[in-house]
Write an enzyme that holds these catalytic residues in place. Structure first.
Site, PDB file in Angstrom:
ATOM      1  N   CYS A 306      47.312  45.350  33.897  1.00  0.00           N
ATOM      2  CA  CYS A 306      46.204  44.395  33.799  1.00  0.00           C
ATOM      3  C   CYS A 306      45.875  44.081  32.363  1.00  0.00           C
ATOM      4  O   CYS A 306      45.823  44.980  31.523  1.00  0.00           O
ATOM      5  CB  CYS A 306      44.923  44.981  34.380  1.00  0.00           C
ATOM      6  SG  CYS A 306      45.063  45.460  36.062  1.00  0.00           S
ATOM      7  N   ARG A 403      45.233  35.220  43.320  1.00  0.00           N
ATOM      8  CA  ARG A 403      43.994  35.887  42.977  1.00  0.00           C
ATOM      9  C   ARG A 403      43.505  35.588  41.564  1.00  0.00           C
ATOM     10  O   ARG A 403      42.320  35.606  41.289  1.00  0.00           O
ATOM     11  CB  ARG A 403      44.293  37.359  43.200  1.00  0.00           C
ATOM     12  CG  ARG A 403      43.674  38.343  42.361  1.00  0.00           C
ATOM     13  CD  ARG A 403      44.152  39.707  42.853  1.00  0.00           C
ATOM     14  NE  ARG A 403      43.335  40.687  42.162  1.00  0.00           N
ATOM     15  CZ  ARG A 403      43.351  41.976  42.407  1.00  0.00           C
ATOM     16  NH1 ARG A 403      44.138  42.460  43.313  1.00  0.00           N
ATOM     17  NH2 ARG A 403      42.586  42.786  41.754  1.00  0.00           N
TER      18      ARG A 403
HETATM   19  P1  XMP Z   1      47.943  50.528  38.567  1.00  0.00           P
HETATM   20  O1  XMP Z   1      47.266  51.064  37.353  1.00  0.00           O
HETATM   21  O2  XMP Z   1      47.981  51.522  39.680  1.00  0.00           O
HETATM   22  O3  XMP Z   1      47.015  49.315  39.050  1.00  0.00           O
HETATM   23  O4  XMP Z   1      49.293  49.970  38.240  1.00  0.00           O
HETATM   24  C1  XMP Z   1      47.257  48.569  40.201  1.00  0.00           C
HETATM   25  C2  XMP Z   1      46.106  47.596  40.444  1.00  0.00           C
HETATM   26  O5  XMP Z   1      45.993  46.637  39.382  1.00  0.00           O
HETATM   27  C3  XMP Z   1      45.370  45.450  39.864  1.00  0.00           C
HETATM   28  N1  XMP Z   1      46.178  44.311  39.425  1.00  0.00           N
HETATM   29  C4  XMP Z   1      45.878  43.527  38.374  1.00  0.00           C
HETATM   30  N2  XMP Z   1      44.810  43.522  37.555  1.00  0.00           N
HETATM   31  N3  XMP Z   1      45.757  41.721  36.364  1.00  0.00           N
HETATM   32  C5  XMP Z   1      44.743  42.592  36.554  1.00  0.00           C
HETATM   33  O6  XMP Z   1      43.771  42.555  35.806  1.00  0.00           O
HETATM   34  C6  XMP Z   1      46.868  41.660  37.142  1.00  0.00           C
HETATM   35  O7  XMP Z   1      47.767  40.861  36.928  1.00  0.00           O
HETATM   36  C7  XMP Z   1      46.918  42.604  38.210  1.00  0.00           C
HETATM   37  N4  XMP Z   1      47.817  42.818  39.209  1.00  0.00           N
HETATM   38  C8  XMP Z   1      47.344  43.880  39.914  1.00  0.00           C
HETATM   39  C9  XMP Z   1      45.314  45.569  41.363  1.00  0.00           C
HETATM   40  O8  XMP Z   1      43.975  45.880  41.715  1.00  0.00           O
HETATM   41  C10 XMP Z   1      46.274  46.706  41.660  1.00  0.00           C
HETATM   42  O9  XMP Z   1      45.987  47.349  42.874  1.00  0.00           O
END
Ligand code: XMP
Length: 492
Positions: A306, A403
């Site tokens: 993120c 999203r």
């Molecule tokens: P981890 O740290 O486990 O996080 O890899 C997975 C979660 O990250 C969120 N997610 C995003 N958040 N930009 C964001 O700010 C993105 O492009 C993005 N893609 C995923 C999501 O909640 C996921 O479960």
């Protein structure tokens, strides 16, 4: 002080590395600790761990593996609606005791046709039925092979076994096994009162059930599965609900947007499945959602891929976000899921101590064999692709309900991404990863002296860690010679 200076008297918000669980008197051995917990009002999991709804993490294969080992996969929504419904159905059918969608043969088909059919459908036997679905016989690979060997083009009626042992709907797994042993068979067609085929019990299916004795299953014994929808995608929600999804996840980067709250409420009113709403990160957001949500998902920018916080300047460190939401949700009996930023099992159990009932991880599972995506080799090491759903690549391959997308841009430079595209080390089968995660969480419960999750949430306490304390927590002053299965300094 003026209004603006006043704004700088800010509350502190903490995340995983800022805290540790305070060790407490205990008689609990880690392997006695019971991780059972809820993800939503009506769905409980033996292992309260979810795989993220991301296109490099969860499709049917990973969701099947997650549920077989006690967790829950949440299918991503960068798929068209029909395709997504098929992924949901695939999980629901994976360990079904009575197969409903039976591959059948007709007596007048040739053995070669049926051989090809069985190969295509991935089965090794098929009941033979007439046009009224009455069972006439059963045919298996073993029956067909001799005919194929001599190049005969006989029909199925010739090759099939005519004496079929059938059973009724209410046959238990034990009774079916006894029938199979007695008659030395591996398949028992299930028929109704008119001898019409309604299902099939297989030895493989029964043994598979036994092998996964810690699986997350619904009341009918089918594997549990979740799936994500956009806040305004009522059609998608209805389609996956119809396909049998257990939990619908309203998937949004900022669910405290009031239009999103309205959309989520509408979806909740239209589906039978539980509805979890996210993501949020504050007490106020929880207050606006608890009256209808069956679960709340927390995480504004903690994820490994993120960039929301640096791009938008907004976010909430995850431990504080979880605690704020849980303060409100726990009063209303609404489960909380901590989503994002979890690198180690220690982070996962800290999230529960902060008030979460379950955790969701993306990067942790993206490198497993069951995750979608190719294995690539770089400098002799194996990796798998892992990208944020708000990355340019993911936004381009999704539809316009993404999203993180405000409006579909005309050219690539016009995207304002909130995530990156990356690679993560290849890890092998999910089972081992989930085993390490759950084992570490149980270990945390042991240090706190709690046998169940509710007890742990109440009994656990935090201490604050300085940066010196944090350095002390990691392996330090040594050169690591052998990789541990649950620790890699890279992910710190
Ligand atoms: P981890 O740290 O486990 O996080 O890899 C997975 C979660 O990250 C969120 N997610 C995003 N958040 N930009 C964001 O700010 C993105 O492009 C993005 N893609 C995923 C999501 O909640 C996921 O479960």
């Amino acid at each position: 002080d003026g209004t603006f200076s006043e704004k700088l008297r800010v509350p502190e918000a903490l995340t995983f590395d800022d805290v540790l669980l305070r060790p407490k008197e205990s008689r609990v051995e880690p392997d006695e600790a019971d991780l059972t917990s809820r993800v939503s009002k009506n769905v409980e999991l033996p292992t309260p761990v979810l795989s993220a709804a991301m296109d490099t993490v969860t499709e049917a294969d990973l969701a099947i593996a997650m549920a077989r080992h006690g967790g829950l996969g949440v299918i991503h929504r960068n798929l068209d609606v029909d395709e997504m419904a098929r992924h949901v159905e695939k999980v629901k059918r994976a360990d079904e005791l009575i197969i409903r969608d039976v591959v059948t043969a007709r007596p007048e088909q040739t053995v070669r046709e049926v051989d090809e059919l069985m190969a295509r459908e991935g089965v090794n036997g098929a009941p033979v039925v007439n046009e009224d679905d009455e069972v006439l016989g059963i045919i298996s690979g073993t029956d067909i092979r001799p005919y194929l060997e001599v190049g005969e083009q006989d029909d199925v009626a010739e090759a099939m076994t005519e004496e079929v042992v059938t059973a009724r709907e209410d046959t238990s797994a034990r009774e079916a096994l006894e029938l199979m042993y007695e008659h030395k068979i591996e398949r028992v067609p299930i028929v109704d009162d008119d001898e019409r085929l309604v299902g099939l019990l297989t030895m493989q299916g029964i043994l598979q059930r036994r092998e996964y004795d810690n699986a997350a299953r619904d009341e009918e014994g089918r594997l549990r599965v979740g799936a994500a929808v956009g806040p305004f995608e009522t059609d998608r929600a209805l389609a996956i609900d119809e396909a049998g999804v257990d939990v619908v996840f309203i998937d949004c980067a900022h669910a405290h947007n009031l239009n999103v709250v309205d959309g989520a409420r509408e979806i909740k009113e239209s589906v039978d499945a539980d509805v979890v709403v996210g993501n949020i990160g504050t007490r106020e957001a929880a207050e606006d959602l608890v009256d209808f949500a069956d679960g709340l998902k927390v995480g504004i920018g903690p994820g490994s891929i993120c960039t929301t916080r640096v791009v938008s300047g907004a976010g909430m460190p995850q431990i504080s976000a979880v605690a704020q939401v849980a303060d409100v949700a726990s009063e209303h009996g609404v489960p909380v899921i901590a989503d994002g930023g979890i690198r180690y099992s220690g982070d996962a159990i800290k999230a529960l101590a902060a008030g979460a009932d379950a955790v969701m991880l993306g990067s942790y599972f993206a490198g497993t064999a069951e995750a979608p995506g190719r294995v690539v080799k770089m400098n002799g090491k194996k990796y798998k692709q892992y990208r944020g759903m708000g990355s340019v690549g993911a936004m381009q391959s999704g539809d316009d309900e993404n999203r993180y997308l405000k409006e579909e841009p005309e050219q690539e430079e016009d995207y304002v991404p909130e995530g990156v595209e990356a690679a993560t080390p290849y890890k092998g089968p999910l089972r081992d990863e989930l085993h390490q995660l759950a084992g570490g969480m149980q270990s945390g419960m042991g240090y706190v002296g709690a046998e169940t999750v509710p007890e742990f949430k109440e009994r656990s306490e935090f201490v604050r860690v300085s940066s010196a304390g944090q350095a002390e927590s990691h392996a330090h002053d040594v050169v690591i010679t052998d990789e541990a299965p649950n620790y890699s300094p890279d992910s710190s």
